[in-house]
Scaffold this active site. Structure first.
Site, short mmCIF file in Angstrom:
data_model
loop_
_atom_site.label_atom_id
_atom_site.label_comp_id
_atom_site.label_asym_id
_atom_site.label_seq_id
_atom_site.Cartn_x
_atom_site.Cartn_y
_atom_site.Cartn_z
N TYR A 132 48.18 -70.68 46.70
CA TYR A 132 49.12 -70.10 47.65
C TYR A 132 50.08 -71.21 48.10
O TYR A 132 49.75 -72.05 48.94
CB TYR A 132 48.41 -69.52 48.87
CG TYR A 132 47.54 -68.32 48.60
CD1 TYR A 132 47.62 -67.59 47.42
CD2 TYR A 132 46.62 -67.88 49.56
CE1 TYR A 132 46.83 -66.49 47.19
CE2 TYR A 132 45.82 -66.76 49.34
CZ TYR A 132 45.92 -66.08 48.15
OH TYR A 132 45.12 -64.98 47.94
N PHE A 143 44.84 -55.53 48.80
CA PHE A 143 45.77 -54.40 48.72
C PHE A 143 45.17 -53.22 49.49
O PHE A 143 45.08 -52.10 48.97
CB PHE A 143 46.05 -53.99 47.28
CG PHE A 143 46.66 -55.06 46.42
CD1 PHE A 143 47.33 -56.14 46.98
CD2 PHE A 143 46.58 -54.99 45.03
CE1 PHE A 143 47.89 -57.13 46.18
CE2 PHE A 143 47.13 -55.97 44.23
CZ PHE A 143 47.79 -57.04 44.80
N PRO A 144 44.75 -53.41 50.74
CA PRO A 144 44.06 -52.34 51.47
C PRO A 144 44.93 -51.15 51.83
O PRO A 144 44.41 -50.11 52.22
CB PRO A 144 43.57 -53.06 52.75
CG PRO A 144 44.58 -54.15 52.96
CD PRO A 144 44.91 -54.63 51.57
N LEU A 145 46.25 -51.31 51.68
CA LEU A 145 47.16 -50.20 51.93
C LEU A 145 47.87 -49.76 50.65
O LEU A 145 48.80 -48.96 50.70
CB LEU A 145 48.19 -50.59 53.00
CG LEU A 145 47.60 -50.93 54.37
CD1 LEU A 145 48.68 -51.42 55.32
CD2 LEU A 145 46.86 -49.73 54.95
N GLY A 146 47.41 -50.26 49.49
CA GLY A 146 48.04 -49.90 48.23
C GLY A 146 49.46 -50.42 48.16
O GLY A 146 49.88 -51.28 48.93
N GLY A 147 50.23 -49.90 47.22
CA GLY A 147 51.66 -50.16 47.17
C GLY A 147 52.07 -51.58 46.82
O GLY A 147 53.23 -51.93 46.97
#
Length: 311
Positions: free
Chosen positions: A68, A223-227
């Site tokens: 990162y 990616f807990p909210l997808g997208g």
């Protein structure tokens, strides 16, 4: 016993644990943690300030990696946190920085690269031992796929991670972007957590969630909210999520995070952001109670992977 239970509700700074306490690598942490990747977007002072705000809000579980920002994020974490904060820092190996490339990282799967990655993390974090290091595989979920000399036998990777643990350089082993069969194969080595892409709308790994629960392994979805990629469904666009958010007077993102916390007790969250207000919103999801009717409506949302473009 009662006083111990009460202390588990608070961090070392005395802040209430958002989402309550969870277990990770043998210690209690707040179930809502922080994914530090987005700190690379900030200047150093702003990044340090955001981390201090996270600690003040009760976050004591931070997920990072040397790749990162080519060590920048780790160095900021080292500067922002002290031993008195008692924050569990989790890192990962299996990739390395790729400045100037189409993506800011490339795979680094060979055993000697995993060892070098641990050394890079130790140096940039200023630690003698990292409490938990995730081995980022690349054979499951969205993202890069190995080619050429990056196609590495899983047993060889587990062997070097176990050796690093035996040497005291890491405290526990986690896995990321792994298949159900790979997790089953690795169980005898002792696995502390699994990080895979997972959300309300992409629940392909439901069997793995159940195995982690049965084996007392922390489930830490990214990616807990997808997208995250083009073609990947977004939790915040689901009508049931939008309706639940309207009814409860919270954001759709908070509903998506709260559902994960309600789904299984071994779920820990590491939502990332570079924005102080978004940080407060993410942490606030830990206080949202979802009743049975709301959980039923959300649980009826179909899982679908979509036509994901990973670049």
């Amino acid at each position: 016993m009662a006083s111990t239970a009460r202390s588990d509700q608070l961090t070392a700074s005395g802040a209430a644990r958002p989402g309550g306490p969870g277990l990770l690598a043998g210690r209690s942490v707040s179930r809502v943690g922080y994914g530090a990747m987005q700190l690379r977007r900030l200047e150093r002072d702003a990044a340090i300030s955001l981390l201090r705000q996270a600690v003040d809000l009760g976050v004591d579980h931070i997920d990072t990696a040397y790749f990162y920002g080519s060590g920048f994020v780790n160095e900021v974490i080292a500067a922002a946190l002290s031993a008195e904060d008692d924050v569990l820092v989790v890192s990962k190996v299996g990739a390395e920085p790729a400045p100037g490339g189409p993506l800011p990282l490339r795979l680094a799967q060979r055993p000697e690269q995993l060892r070098a990655g641990v050394e890079d993390n130790l140096r940039s974090l200023g630690l003698d031992r990292i409490p938990l290091v995730n081995l980022r595989r690349a054979d499951h979920g969205p993202g890069l796929r190995p080619e050429g000399d990056q196609i590495v036998d899983f047993d060889d990777q587990i062997a070097v991670m176990t050796a690093l643990r035996d040497e005291g350089k890491i405290g526990a082993i986690g896995l990321s972007s792994v298949s159900l069969d790979a997790l089953r194969h690795a169980l005898p080595a002792g696995i502390a957590c699994v990080q895979n892409a997972y959300s309300l709308v992409t629940r392909d790994d439901e069997d793995m969630v159940g195995l982690c629960l049965a084996e007392d392994i922390a489930w830490v979805p990214y990616f807990p909210l997808g997208g995250a990629y083009a073609g990947m469904p977004k939790v915040t666009e689901e009508p049931a999520v939008i309706e639940a958010a309207r009814t409860l007077g919270v954001s759709a993102a908070q509903i998506g995070l709260a559902w994960l916390l309600h789904h299984t007790p071994n779920t820990l969250l590491i939502p990332g952001t570079a924005d102080p207000e978004h940080l407060r919103v993410n942490v606030g999801a830990g206080a949202i109670a979802l009743d049975g009717a709301t959980l039923a409506a959300l649980g009826a949302v179909p899982s679908r992977s979509g036509d994901i473009e990973t670049g």
